[in-house]
Design a protein around this motif. Sequence first.
Motif, PDB file in Angstrom:
ATOM      1  N   GLY A  99      10.660   8.090   3.079  1.00 30.91           N
ATOM      2  CA  GLY A  99      10.878   8.523   4.454  1.00 30.91           C
ATOM      3  C   GLY A  99      10.922   7.336   5.383  1.00 30.91           C
ATOM      4  O   GLY A  99      10.912   6.175   4.953  1.00 30.91           O
ATOM      5  N   THR A 100      10.949   7.621   6.678  1.00 31.17           N
ATOM      6  CA  THR A 100      11.008   6.553   7.673  1.00 31.17           C
ATOM      7  C   THR A 100       9.773   5.681   7.605  1.00 31.17           C
ATOM      8  O   THR A 100       9.843   4.457   7.684  1.00 31.17           O
ATOM      9  N   VAL A 101       8.599   6.301   7.473  1.00 31.50           N
ATOM     10  CA  VAL A 101       7.344   5.555   7.305  1.00 31.50           C
ATOM     11  C   VAL A 101       6.944   5.682   5.839  1.00 31.50           C
ATOM     12  O   VAL A 101       6.335   6.664   5.421  1.00 31.50           O
ATOM     13  N   SER A 102       7.314   4.694   5.070  1.00 32.66           N
ATOM     14  CA  SER A 102       7.061   4.719   3.629  1.00 32.66           C
ATOM     15  C   SER A 102       7.322   3.318   3.093  1.00 32.66           C
ATOM     16  O   SER A 102       7.705   2.413   3.845  1.00 32.66           O
ATOM     17  N   ALA A 103       7.114   3.120   1.795  1.00 28.70           N
ATOM     18  CA  ALA A 103       7.366   1.820   1.173  1.00 28.70           C
ATOM     19  C   ALA A 103       7.682   2.029  -0.303  1.00 28.70           C
ATOM     20  O   ALA A 103       7.073   2.885  -0.951  1.00 28.70           O
ATOM     21  N   PRO A 104       8.635   1.257  -0.833  1.00 25.44           N
ATOM     22  CA  PRO A 104       8.968   1.386  -2.259  1.00 25.44           C
ATOM     23  C   PRO A 104       7.918   0.705  -3.130  1.00 25.44           C
ATOM     24  O   PRO A 104       7.091  -0.065  -2.657  1.00 25.44           O
ATOM     25  N   GLN A 105       7.958   0.999  -4.426  1.00 28.42           N
ATOM     26  CA  GLN A 105       7.076   0.371  -5.410  1.00 28.42           C
ATOM     27  C   GLN A 105       7.946  -0.341  -6.452  1.00 28.42           C
ATOM     28  O   GLN A 105       9.040   0.110  -6.768  1.00 28.42           O
ATOM     29  N   HIS A 106       7.415  -1.450  -6.959  1.00 26.78           N
ATOM     30  CA  HIS A 106       8.162  -2.271  -7.906  1.00 26.78           C
ATOM     31  C   HIS A 106       7.334  -2.521  -9.157  1.00 26.78           C
ATOM     32  O   HIS A 106       6.103  -2.467  -9.123  1.00 26.78           O
ATOM     33  N   ALA A 107       8.015  -2.864 -10.235  1.00 27.14           N
ATOM     34  CA  ALA A 107       7.329  -3.162 -11.496  1.00 27.14           C
ATOM     35  C   ALA A 107       6.678  -4.540 -11.407  1.00 27.14           C
ATOM     36  O   ALA A 107       7.373  -5.529 -11.157  1.00 27.14           O
ATOM     37  N   PRO A 108       5.368  -4.639 -11.622  1.00 28.03           N
ATOM     38  CA  PRO A 108       4.700  -5.949 -11.559  1.00 28.03           C
ATOM     39  C   PRO A 108       4.995  -6.858 -12.748  1.00 28.03           C
ATOM     40  O   PRO A 108       4.706  -8.042 -12.713  1.00 28.03           O
ATOM     41  N   THR A 109       5.551  -6.299 -13.810  1.00 29.25           N
ATOM     42  CA  THR A 109       5.946  -7.083 -14.976  1.00 29.25           C
ATOM     43  C   THR A 109       7.011  -6.292 -15.729  1.00 29.25           C
ATOM     44  O   THR A 109       7.334  -5.151 -15.362  1.00 29.25           O
ATOM     45  N   SER A 110       7.555  -6.884 -16.772  1.00 29.28           N
ATOM     46  CA  SER A 110       8.537  -6.167 -17.586  1.00 29.28           C
ATOM     47  C   SER A 110       7.818  -5.307 -18.616  1.00 29.28           C
ATOM     48  O   SER A 110       6.690  -5.589 -19.018  1.00 29.28           O
ATOM     49  N   GLY A 111       8.492  -4.249 -19.043  1.00 25.71           N
ATOM     50  CA  GLY A 111       7.878  -3.348 -20.015  1.00 25.71           C
ATOM     51  C   GLY A 111       8.588  -2.016 -20.076  1.00 25.71           C
ATOM     52  O   GLY A 111       9.789  -1.922 -19.783  1.00 25.71           O
ATOM     53  N   ARG A 112       7.829  -0.978 -20.407  1.00 29.28           N
ATOM     54  CA  ARG A 112       8.396   0.362 -20.586  1.00 29.28           C
ATOM     55  C   ARG A 112       7.567   1.366 -19.803  1.00 29.28           C
ATOM     56  O   ARG A 112       6.335   1.265 -19.730  1.00 29.28           O
ATOM     57  N   ILE A 113       8.252   2.325 -19.205  1.00 29.19           N
ATOM     58  CA  ILE A 113       7.558   3.388 -18.482  1.00 29.19           C
ATOM     59  C   ILE A 113       6.937   4.326 -19.509  1.00 29.19           C
ATOM     60  O   ILE A 113       7.642   5.033 -20.242  1.00 29.19           O
ATOM     61  N   LYS A 114       5.623   4.302 -19.557  1.00 25.29           N
ATOM     62  CA  LYS A 114       4.904   5.095 -20.562  1.00 25.29           C
ATOM     63  C   LYS A 114       4.782   6.554 -20.141  1.00 25.29           C
ATOM     64  O   LYS A 114       4.901   7.467 -20.966  1.00 25.29           O
ATOM     65  N   ALA A 115       4.533   6.761 -18.854  1.00 26.10           N
ATOM     66  CA  ALA A 115       4.352   8.134 -18.365  1.00 26.10           C
ATOM     67  C   ALA A 115       4.450   8.144 -16.845  1.00 26.10           C
ATOM     68  O   ALA A 115       4.302   7.119 -16.183  1.00 26.10           O
ATOM     69  N   ILE A 116       4.733   9.330 -16.321  1.00 28.27           N
ATOM     70  CA  ILE A 116       4.664   9.575 -14.877  1.00 28.27           C
ATOM     71  C   ILE A 116       3.777  10.801 -14.727  1.00 28.27           C
ATOM     72  O   ILE A 116       4.174  11.918 -15.083  1.00 28.27           O
ATOM     73  N   THR A 117       2.575  10.596 -14.266  1.00 26.14           N
ATOM     74  CA  THR A 117       1.588  11.664 -14.280  1.00 26.14           C
ATOM     75  C   THR A 117       0.637  11.505 -13.101  1.00 26.14           C
ATOM     76  O   THR A 117       0.775  10.590 -12.298  1.00 26.14           O
ATOM     77  N   ALA A 118      -0.334  12.385 -13.017  1.00 24.89           N
ATOM     78  CA  ALA A 118      -1.326  12.330 -11.943  1.00 24.89           C
ATOM     79  C   ALA A 118      -2.618  11.714 -12.471  1.00 24.89           C
ATOM     80  O   ALA A 118      -3.128  12.134 -13.506  1.00 24.89           O
ATOM     81  N   ILE A 119      -3.116  10.702 -11.764  1.00 24.49           N
ATOM     82  CA  ILE A 119      -4.415  10.115 -12.107  1.00 24.49           C
ATOM     83  C   ILE A 119      -5.246   9.987 -10.832  1.00 24.49           C
ATOM     84  O   ILE A 119      -4.728  10.104  -9.723  1.00 24.49           O
ATOM     85  N   ALA A 120      -6.529   9.716 -10.989  1.00 25.05           N
ATOM     86  CA  ALA A 120      -7.437   9.618  -9.846  1.00 25.05           C
ATOM     87  C   ALA A 120      -7.027   8.470  -8.933  1.00 25.05           C
ATOM     88  O   ALA A 120      -6.704   7.369  -9.391  1.00 25.05           O
TER      89      ALA A 120
END
Length: 491
Positions: free
Chosen positions: A66-87
Amino acid sequence: MKLFPIRGGIHPDYRKELTSEKAIVALPMPVALYIPLQQHIGAPAEVLVNEGDPVKKGQMIARSGGTVSAPQHAPTSGRIKAITAIAAPHPSGLAQTTIILEPDGKDEWGELPEPIADPFTADTHTINERVAASGIVGMGGAAFPSAIKLNLGTQKKLEILLLNGAECEPYLTCDDRVMREYADEIIDGARIMAHALGVPRVVIAIEQNKPQAIDAMTRAASTFSEVEVVGVPVQYPMGSERHLVQAITGRETPAKKLTADIGVVVHNVATARAVHHAVRFGRPLISRVVTVSGNAVREPNNIEVPIGARVADLIAFCGGFAVEPESLINGGPLMGQPLPGLDVPVIKGMSGILALTAAEINQQPASACIRCGNCVTICPCGLVPVEMAAFIRKDNFKVAAQLGVMDCVSCGSCSWLCPSHIPLVHYFNYAKGMINAQDRERRKIEQTRILAEAHTLRVEKAAADKAATLAAKKAQAAAAAAAKEKDETPA
């Protein structure tokens, strides 16, 4: 430079000696990184990758939501293991959507944006666009998307960019070390930000208990006439942006206004360094320096940490716990928030992880208020904490708001000084949350009313249109019948 006094404040035992002479060291890459979509004020980022996808270091894996938001980037190379909810690293411990990245050990950079060859000839939009795309947020703790603040020069009359190097919270030394070790990068980032804002002057304010940082920053700024490094008094909460602005300019920020409304934009020194990396090299914000301290930690340190490393990874790197901590805190002991556990990730606004013993906390049961007035004397915002707390205990948030609870900066000075050990700041944070919730509910009710009224008007208009159409058809039919009857009548 003439400095101006700020109201109230306290002088706690700063305990910075645990890490102030510890140079920044890099955390070895953990076996997994946990990158939450919500690491900033505003809307969470939106996922761009899928489970199993390979990614490169610096690759955008979630875009602004959105207008007030920020993207996220990969801190290193690798593989996306999962997209899930954590604490989440929040006192609630509630789960939030998180991208889990499994590093491949290669640490290979992906394709990055071209460096901006000469930032001082680039326009505001170009710099802001780069800062926004790099996912840079305020790194002093607030985590407000930085590009939005850098755009204020197009909306307000600004005079000063104020870099906050006060770091007034006890234990924390990450900004101190960044200023000592990366002064040239901070100065360059500050000058780029000042150019984007269109301000002629940069002031870097550092508390006087950091003489090495003041020296390093003064040397780095010596060839730039528009940059001034100022040592400010050691007085908590000097790092609060409103109070720092007042100390530097003598101007008090009005209630419900921004410091930009009085001509000053405030950014953290680490944020300036991140801007330098984004503009000069195209590198997004994928790591930050974190102070790990407290007497429960075996080897306190300042660590350069990839975003998404778990708190457990940092504690293990520091030799684990010497004793079981009584309290685990995200940030400083006065304004920080309790962490729900060691498995939560480091995020962009996390400046410190404190593992404190019972002796350091010195927590005692609250007793009755003795009406000493200490909280009133030391409140840096000029509020009356004892009165606000009395009304909040009765759930009278309307009067608490009238007394100014929403102007409280949650510095915790009142709680720290209270001889009755009343957790006053907890009352005020609770009240602010309730008032905001009530405001949201009122807005929701008002919006529902507006929508209901609009629906009623639409229904009434549709009924009127339908009636008008039927009347017109009836009139047309009657006219046609009359004409037919006239045609059929013998002359």
